[in-house]
Design a protein around this motif. Sequence first.
Motif, PDB file in Angstrom:
ATOM      1  N   MET A  92     106.625 -15.778 -76.919  1.00 53.13           N
ATOM      2  CA  MET A  92     106.756 -14.516 -76.198  1.00 53.13           C
ATOM      3  C   MET A  92     107.124 -13.381 -77.147  1.00 53.13           C
ATOM      4  SD  MET A  92     105.983 -14.990 -73.021  1.00 53.13           S
ATOM      5  CE  MET A  92     106.679 -13.591 -72.175  1.00 53.13           C
ATOM      6  N   ASN A  94     103.967 -12.482 -79.004  1.00 45.82           N
ATOM      7  CA  ASN A  94     103.082 -11.699 -78.129  1.00 45.82           C
ATOM      8  C   ASN A  94     103.612 -10.284 -77.939  1.00 45.82           C
ATOM      9  OD1 ASN A  94     101.581 -14.015 -77.848  1.00 45.82           O
ATOM     10  ND2 ASN A  94     102.375 -14.538 -75.829  1.00 45.82           N
ATOM     11  N   ARG A  95     104.944 -10.189 -77.771  1.00 39.87           N
ATOM     12  CA  ARG A  95     105.562  -8.870 -77.555  1.00 39.87           C
ATOM     13  C   ARG A  95     105.395  -7.995 -78.788  1.00 39.87           C
ATOM     14  NH1 ARG A  95     111.665  -7.749 -77.597  1.00 39.87           N
ATOM     15  NH2 ARG A  95     111.807  -5.601 -76.905  1.00 39.87           N
ATOM     16  N   THR A 145     113.246 -17.063 -73.146  1.00 29.96           N
ATOM     17  CA  THR A 145     112.192 -17.062 -72.143  1.00 29.96           C
ATOM     18  C   THR A 145     111.723 -18.482 -71.915  1.00 29.96           C
ATOM     19  OG1 THR A 145     111.463 -14.874 -72.867  1.00 29.96           O
ATOM     20  CG2 THR A 145     109.935 -16.148 -71.512  1.00 29.96           C
ATOM     21  N   THR A 168     110.280 -18.681 -76.076  1.00 27.87           N
ATOM     22  CA  THR A 168     110.811 -17.452 -76.665  1.00 27.87           C
ATOM     23  C   THR A 168     110.036 -17.033 -77.899  1.00 27.87           C
ATOM     24  OG1 THR A 168     113.005 -18.092 -75.876  1.00 27.87           O
ATOM     25  CG2 THR A 168     112.903 -16.311 -77.482  1.00 27.87           C
TER      26      THR A 168
END
Length: 432
Positions: free
Chosen positions: A394, A397-398, A283, A391
């Motif tokens: 992210m 966070n995911r 990402t 990445t």
Amino acid sequence: MKKSLKLITLATTLYVSLLSLAQAKLEEIDRVAAIVNSGVVLESEVQDLVNNIKLQAQKDNQALPSDRVLRTQVVDKLINDSLMTQLGERMGVKVSDAQLDETLTNMARESGMTLEQMQVSINDSGANYETYRESVRTELIAGEVRRASVRRRIYISPQEVDNLIEAMKEQSANSEEYRLGHILIEFPAKATQEDMNNAKVRADKTIELLNKGSDFAKIAITASSDANALNGGDMGWKAITELPSLFSEVIEGKDKGEIIGPIRTGLGYSIIKILDIRGRQITEIEEVDSRHILIKPSIILSEAKAEQTLIDIREKIVSGEATFGEMAKEHSEGPTGVKGGELGWAEPSNYDPAFSEALAKLQIGEVSQPFRSSFGWHIAELTGRRNIDATTQMNTNRAYQMIFNRKFGIESARWLKETRDEAYIEIYDVEE
């Protein structure tokens, strides 16, 4: 005269009878279906929702349970809505008409319609748009009350997040493939300590050349003792599970283009370059580096005067009469003024939409024309733009969101049950 009186009496009697029937019908429809603390659920509300559900089910060709079961479900929902509305009032949760219209407009857009078209569609279906509109307001309030109440009941430890990230990595690792370049600086047969030391010196020199930009394939062909030397050291595409464990351990988490080594093995010193990676979810986000000067209109400073002041400041900066930093320190009313207006690296989406839009139009080093945001009038300079690998953040966070969603579902059900258990609820049967 007597005939006229008889007609008046007959008409009055008929009117009273009709009025009594209408009032009886109204009482039948608007009787109380349930008491919820200090509020009530009316029979008219129940019937409206039942009818709307039936209309939608008919439109979607969907089967429904019996009327009695459907009524039970509807009353249950309306009780929950009443509880949420009462809690919302105590918590000060409000949804303004403007917020409601914005939500409805977005809902209409998602359905490929304008708000006016959606209103006509709802009314044409037999439902009432105003009733529908208020039901959306109730749903928004209920959602905010639920989130605010349940969120504080949820705790997520860093260890939970780390564990899930590791599990996600293991899953993604199975789909990752690496194309590696390999250079082997081999030990001679029956190598002495001096031979090993000399090999290490050669390996270090090779790493130095590669880090300075030398061609990996050319050095592999020239100096490598590996079987793939004539292919420029290219080992081809391999899953991480197909690689020697020594290689898989050192390349895990590394990026394309990285050079790793020298790694001592039983054969000599290995140097690895990650030529390419596929199957990895990466990402990237764009960040901008910028600075700005902010002037806020006030009672004594009109909008036009604020804009003109920035036009004059921009002319001084562009002509070289003054620097952006100097003008920011002298004129900017924002908190960054003392730092020359420097905002640092940030995602454009973090800024006011007008500010983000202005930056998107600029080339690096360009100073914008004055523009208005919700904070006031600005000029901005774009000083840098870059893409960064987000990445790791992210994935964190995911993982956090996945754990939160799982816990939220469980805690939300518990919280609603506790809320209902603590409330005074009395339901009146339809046949009473």
